[in-house]
Scaffold this active site. Structure first.
Site, PDB file in Angstrom:
ATOM      1  CG  ASP A  62     -47.633 -19.915 -33.506  1.00  0.00           C
ATOM      2  OD1 ASP A  62     -47.920 -20.493 -34.559  1.00  0.00           O
ATOM      3  OD2 ASP A  62     -46.465 -19.759 -33.120  1.00  0.00           O
ATOM      4  CG  ASP A 141     -32.891  -7.274 -35.051  1.00  0.00           C
ATOM      5  OD1 ASP A 141     -32.796  -7.800 -36.184  1.00  0.00           O
ATOM      6  OD2 ASP A 141     -31.966  -7.302 -34.222  1.00  0.00           O
TER       7      ASP A 141
END
Ligand SMILES: *[C@@H]1O[C@H](CO)[C@@H](O)[C@H](O)[C@H]1NC(C)=O
Ligand SMILES: *[C@@H]1O[C@H](CO)[C@@H](O)[C@H](O)[C@H]1NC(C)=O
Ligand SMILES: *[C@@H]1O[C@H](CO)[C@@H](O)[C@H](O)[C@H]1NC(C)=O
Ligand SMILES: *[C@@H]1O[C@H](CO)[C@@H](O)[C@H](O)[C@H]1NC(C)=O
Length: 578
Positions: A62, A141
């Site tokens: 992207d 995370d």
């Protein structure tokens, strides 16, 4: 935009104030010019592009955070520094003066905090009042949960914005039990926009079960974000919405002019684009943004519960995870998109890279108000050389005319056709998916009015070619124009994905010429039909039609003659791409 001075002060002290920024992990510097890439490597690379964006090597996906800052265009992109397959994702960074020639810089954002230690995924830039850039991006995370993080430039006097620091308050947005969001479905923040109430708003792509949605968050200071009571928009059965994009387009006069993302009013329409994970296509809706209710109301849409909900696509070929930005230098909205490979992973590893971006396109609302129009940015025309122009000529049924004088693997070709025998068109007795129609009626299937168009990256004996063409049908007493990009013979290497693409183009062949423009660049063919009303991007990997062995033709495989009213073709210079 009204913004009180008091607000501005608090605002900037929060973001640019005297935070004690925790010392980041040492930034690993990836040298911008890799010594290991010998000239042998590049000369042996028939599929590398000459003017489409790609880094020297490795995997990209992207485009992220495009913006114009300090008179430069900044492009960040998802990048794997370690190989030609997806993984180890960082934000790579390049800058450009013209959206054509790009200079690489060190990676801007890479895992360094708990909130992004497992990856720095897609996001967007927003220019705060005063022109200060900030980036919101998705971090992965330690629990592999998707969360949203903020990064700001270390030195806003540096027009290159080389170094970025992360907010110590990260993550700023995370999935919660109350919002029922699966932590694997919460990503890709948009460029934020500022409401009249002084609140910034941002969208995060998500889903609940199979209901795709654009979750809305609001903030006064860009640091403390609160989820709105309802998403900006959602639709059952559409699956995960990735890379949402939400922006205004002018709907009166001066349509090609772009406006800042925060603009709203009677004179604009809003566009909501989502990249559907289920279809791997970029779909959009045109509608109205109700700033009071904070909802997006599409003008019309199909049935919920299937992907037809989104009828319109930016590109009917290979194209995904796109993003726009407002270019305040040229007052236009510019669209960037990712095009992945159609070759096998083994081939990608062998060539050492995977993924390119399209030529940046200006994007605006068509005068019908029913669709968008896209056109390669004007700057790309600076690469044109050695023009070839034809006088008007008739191309008979079955005829193949070589277009000589241009480099067939590195070209920009514009051709227009005039059709006089529309009445002789094939009858279509029931509606069918245009992509399927193109697969059934490829270039090698003779027709009546069409197929006519271009054969690109063709080998001399036509063992290999990609056909980009029109074919006209009569459907319910109306003319229907089909545009196809037929890759079925694009390569003798059958390991490649050679899917044919197609769409109908909203052009009236009785009153308008049928125009086609193809940007040909070794392994990519980016085509624009009906002056940008339909776009189809394809990847091709010919084995014979490479370097100086390739050919370019105009062809007509219908029974009716058509008139070529215009042919302008150019060889394209090599751009400086990283
Ligand atoms: C910030 O960038 C400017 C322009 O490149 C440079 O002159 C200045 O030294 C930089 N400041 C710091 C603290 O690095
Ligand atoms: C969340 O989504 C992931 C991936 O789609 C799936 O594997 C997982 O089971 C989901 N978790 C819940 C609680 O629905
Ligand atoms: C990339 O290409 C492959 C094969 O050509 C396709 O199946 C896949 O869905 C594409 N991925 C994306 C994200 O576009
Ligand atoms: C045109 O049609 C004929 C007959 O189907 C086919 O043999 C030929 O390959 C076609 N030409 C092209 C350029 O596809």
């Amino acid at each position: 935009m009204a913004i009180s001075p008091i607000l501005l002060v608090t605002f900037f002290s929060l973001i640019y104030g005297n935070y004690v920024i925790p010392i980041e992990a040492t930034h690993h510097v990836y040298t911008t010019l890799d010594e290991s890439l010998s000239s042998e490597y590049s000369s042996n690379q028939p599929y590398r592009t000459a003017y489409h964006f790609q880094p020297l090597k490795n995997w990209i996906n992207d485009p992220n955070g495009p913006m114009r800052y300090g008179g430069l265009y900044h492009l960040f992109y998802q990048y794997n520094p370690k190989g030609a397959v997806w993984g180890n994702i960082v934000w790579a960074h390049s800058v450009s003066k013209d959206l054509v020639n790009w200079t690489p810089l060190d990676h801007a954002i890479h895992p360094s905090q708990p909130s992004d230690i497992n990856g720095c995924w897609s996001g967007s830039a927003t220019l705060l009042p005063g022109g200060k850039p900030v980036i919101l991006y998705t971090g992965i995370d330690p629990n592999n949960h998707q969360v949203q993080n903020l990064a700001i430039p270390k030195n806003i006097s540096d027009p290159l914005l080389r170094e970025w620091k992360k907010s110590p308050k990260n993550p700023l947005m995370q999935p919660t039990f109350s919002n029922k969001i699966n932590s694997s479905s919460f990503r890709d923040p948009t460029t934020a926009w500022l409401g009249k109430d002084g609140f910034w708003r941002v969208l995060i792509g998500s889903k609940i079960n199979t209901k795709g949605m654009a979750i809305l968050y609001k903030s006064k200071n860009f640091v403390n974000w609160v989820e709105a009571k309802h998403p900006l928009h959602s639709a059952e059965g559409t699956g995960m919405w990735e890379c949402p994009d939400f922006y205004p387009v002018l709907n009166q006069n001066k349509l090609t002019i772009g406006v800042d993302t925060s603009v709203n009013g009677d004179y604009v329409k809003h566009v909501l684009k989502v990249s559907l994970d289920d279809t791997k296509h970029d779909h959009y809706l045109i509608g109205t943004y109700d700033a009071v209710k904070d909802i997006f109301v599409p003008d019309n849409h199909g049935l919920e519960g299937n992907h037809q909900y989104f009828e319109l696509r930016y590109d009917y070929g290979k194209y995904y995870a796109s993003k726009t930005f407002f270019d305040d230098g040229k007052n236009r909205r510019v669209l960037l998109g990712w095009v992945n490979e159609s070759s096998s992973v083994a081939d990608d590893v062998k060539k050492g890279w995977s993924g390119i971006h399209t030529i940046p396109r200006a994007i605006w609302l068509h005068k019908s108000g029913k669709q968008l129009v896209q056109w390669p940015v004007k700057e790309i025309e600076n690469l044109r050389m050695n023009p070839v122009n034809w006088p008007t000529k008739v191309i008979k049924g079955g005829e193949l005319i070589p277009i000589t004088g241009v480099n067939p693997v590195q070209a920009d070709v514009e051709i227009s056709f005039e059709v006089n025998d529309v009445g002789k068109a094939e009858i279509l007795d029931h509606m069918i998916d245009p992509q399927i129609l193109c697969s059934q009626k490829g270039a090698a299937v003779k027709g009546r009015v069409g197929p006519f168009g271009l054969l690109v990256v063709a080998s001399k004996g036509l063992q290999e070619y990609t056909a980009v063409f029109f074919r006209i049908f009569r459907y319910q007493h109306k003319n229907l124009v089909l545009m196809c990009s037929d890759q079925s013979r694009s390569s003798l290497n059958k390991e490649n994905d050679m899917t044919t693409y197609g769409t109908f183009v909203d052009v009236d062949p009785l009153h308008e010429k049928l125009s086609l423009r193809s940007l040909i660049d070794h392994s990519v063919v980016e085509s624009f039909g009906g002056e940008g009303r339909a776009c189809i991007t394809a990847r091709v990997y010919p084995t014979l039609a490479i370097h100086d062995k390739a050919m370019l033709y105009a062809f007509n495989n219908g029974t009716s003659a058509v008139k070529i009213t215009r042919l302008n073709a150019w060889s394209m210079k090599k751009a400086k791409i990283n």
